[in-house]
Design an enzyme around this catalytic site. Structure first.
Site, PDB file in Angstrom:
ATOM      1  N   LEU B  16       0.804  -1.221   0.000  1.00  0.00           N
ATOM      2  CA  LEU B  16       0.000   0.000   0.000  1.00  0.00           C
ATOM      3  C   LEU B  16       0.842   1.278   0.000  1.00  0.00           C
ATOM      4  O   LEU B  16       2.010   1.269   0.376  1.00  0.00           O
ATOM      5  CB  LEU B  16      -0.907   0.019   1.247  1.00  0.00           C
ATOM      6  N   CYS B  17       0.212   2.374  -0.453  1.00  0.00           N
ATOM      7  CA  CYS B  17       0.837   3.700  -0.396  1.00  0.00           C
ATOM      8  C   CYS B  17       0.917   4.117   1.076  1.00  0.00           C
ATOM      9  O   CYS B  17      -0.053   3.895   1.806  1.00  0.00           O
ATOM     10  CB  CYS B  17       0.003   4.740  -1.148  1.00  0.00           C
ATOM     11  N   PRO B  18       1.950   4.755   1.513  1.00  0.00           N
ATOM     12  CA  PRO B  18       3.123   5.124   0.720  1.00  0.00           C
ATOM     13  C   PRO B  18       4.285   4.128   0.849  1.00  0.00           C
ATOM     14  O   PRO B  18       5.382   4.441   0.438  1.00  0.00           O
ATOM     15  CB  PRO B  18       3.520   6.463   1.350  1.00  0.00           C
ATOM     16  N   MET B  19       4.015   2.934   1.399  1.00  0.00           N
ATOM     17  CA  MET B  19       5.109   1.976   1.616  1.00  0.00           C
ATOM     18  C   MET B  19       5.721   1.518   0.293  1.00  0.00           C
ATOM     19  O   MET B  19       6.926   1.297   0.202  1.00  0.00           O
ATOM     20  CB  MET B  19       4.623   0.768   2.432  1.00  0.00           C
ATOM     21  N   ASN B  20       4.883   1.417  -0.757  1.00  0.00           N
ATOM     22  CA  ASN B  20       5.418   1.016  -2.068  1.00  0.00           C
ATOM     23  C   ASN B  20       6.456   2.021  -2.568  1.00  0.00           C
ATOM     24  O   ASN B  20       7.519   1.641  -3.044  1.00  0.00           O
ATOM     25  CB  ASN B  20       4.285   0.822  -3.089  1.00  0.00           C
TER      26      ASN B  20
END
Lengths: 321, 79
Positions: B16-20
């Protein structure tokens, strides 16, 4: 908590600027000193255009607030200013002296142009399209305190997310960018149509290249930011101007009156709008009401020399229906 | 099929954003400028946000391929 104001005093003797004076509590409000329900105590509202302050000043303000707030508290107002609570009116003279010394000013209430509010804008916010902070500073210096028929609130949002709620302002400026697409660098990757949250860009099923629907576009610039090759670029930046919004007991959503108004025209828009409001409004009436009474057409006609081609006549009429 | 050879690959499907973006950024930090990182992103929010953040960091997206419900991007590390 008590439900009613305990202290009904309106006038007291006080020492101001080294002189003995009679202080009118009601008049004080116009100068940003707001009577609290507690006897002799006031909220002192500081002027923080756009909600921005240098850390140097913040440290000094904290020191002053700590010294003069009887309860050691401040409140961040809904219009981004800082209010020092529980200040005894007998301390006003000394406290104003200290506030002035650090280059801060006291804000105001009443029927006049208020301290402008603004989001972070293009300086550091990735979504920001306009220099909202610079414009708020300009408005504060040039127009703060200008007398009007009722309160007159101005705000600046840097993009269509509209954190500064231009729809609820007497006059609001929201950042917009018109996207333009060039065929050669486009690779048909379709990211723009994915990035567009408004469904304004479809991808051609064969080539992947964008099919743009200007009617759905809200000019946020997501396509420009997402495009890997620079095929989408900014044709022009400007402001979507909104007039006659308000919150309060009976909220009114502002009308959109002009699109792609450039930065350099913002002062002219403010000046001429206030001129129209002063000529057509009546005391105690917000712009929202003046528009209903006098008609938006009347305003748009008056604004022609400023708006020129950027007026949103058709759109505004459509919204009014 | 693809002209550009990737020096590293990162499958960010399901991230998921912002981990990507953070994962892509960290990976890029360990690479040399001019090297190519291939990432796989889901449609929807990831493809709306990650490419623009990568551009803002000064990298170049040199290839984009849509595959079903995801995208395969090649990123050339900037200076």
């Amino acid at each position: 908590m008590d439900r009613f104001i305990e202290d009904k005093t309106t006038k007291v003797p006080v020492k101001l600027e080294g002189q003995e004076k009679k202080l009118d509590f009601m008049e004080l409000k116009t100068g940003g000193f707001i009577k609290q329900r507690q006897k002799d105590l006031f909220a002192v509202r500081l002027r923080c255009p756009g909600g921005r302050m240098s850390t140097d000043k913040l440290v000094e303000v904290a020191r002053i607030a700590h010294r003069y707030s009887k309860k050691s508290v401040v409140h961040f107002s809904f219009r981004q200013s800082l209010e020092i609570l529980y200040v005894d009116y007998k301390d006003f003279d000394a406290m104003i002296g200290e506030i002035t010394k650090i280059g801060m000013k006291v804000a105001s209430c009443g029927p006049r142009v208020r301290v402008p509010t603004a989001c972070g804008g293009c300086e550091y916010n990735p979504n920001g399209l306009t220099d909202t902070q610079g414009l708020a500073d300009m408005v504060d210096k040039k127009y703060f305190g200008t007398p009007t028929h009722h309160k007159f609130k101005i705000s600046f949002s840097g993009c269509p997310i509209d954190c500064a709620r231009t729809r609820e302002m007497d006059l609001g400026f929201q950042g917009v960018v018109e996207p333009e697409w060039d065929e050669p660098p486009c690779t048909g990757c379709t990211i723009c149509s994915e990035a567009c949250k408004e469904d304004a860009i479809q991808s051609d099923p064969d080539t992947g290249k964008p099919i743009y629907d200007a009617k759905k576009c809200i000019w946020c610039g997501d396509c420009i930011r997402a495009c890997p090759t620079g095929a989408w670029r900014a044709k022009r930046y400007g402001h979507l101007v909104r007039l006659g919004g308000k919150h309060g007991r009976h909220p009114v959503e502002a009308r959109e009156v002009a699109l792609f108004v450039p930065d350099e025209k913002v002062p002219a828009v403010i000046e001429r709008t206030i001129e129209w409001y002063l000529a057509n409004g009546i005391r105690g009436e917000r712009v929202a009401k003046t528009i209903v009474r006098v008609g938006l057409d009347n305003y748009l006609k008056f604004m022609e020399p400023v708006f020129e081609g950027s007026a949103l006549v058709g759109r505004a009429e459509k919204e009014a229906v | 099929m693809s002209a550009l050879k990737a020096d590293a690959v990162l499958d960010l499907r399901g991230v998921l954003c912002p981990m990507n973006f953070v994962k892509a950024k960290l990976k890029l930090e360990g690479m040399d400028s001019g090297q190519v990182l291939e990432i796989v992103l889901d449609s929807g929010e990831p493809i709306q946000n990650v490419p623009k953040s990568i551009k803002e960091e000064g990298h170049r997206i040199v290839e984009v391929k849509k595959e079903d419900d995801h995208f395969r991007l090649k990123i050339e590390k900037g200076q």
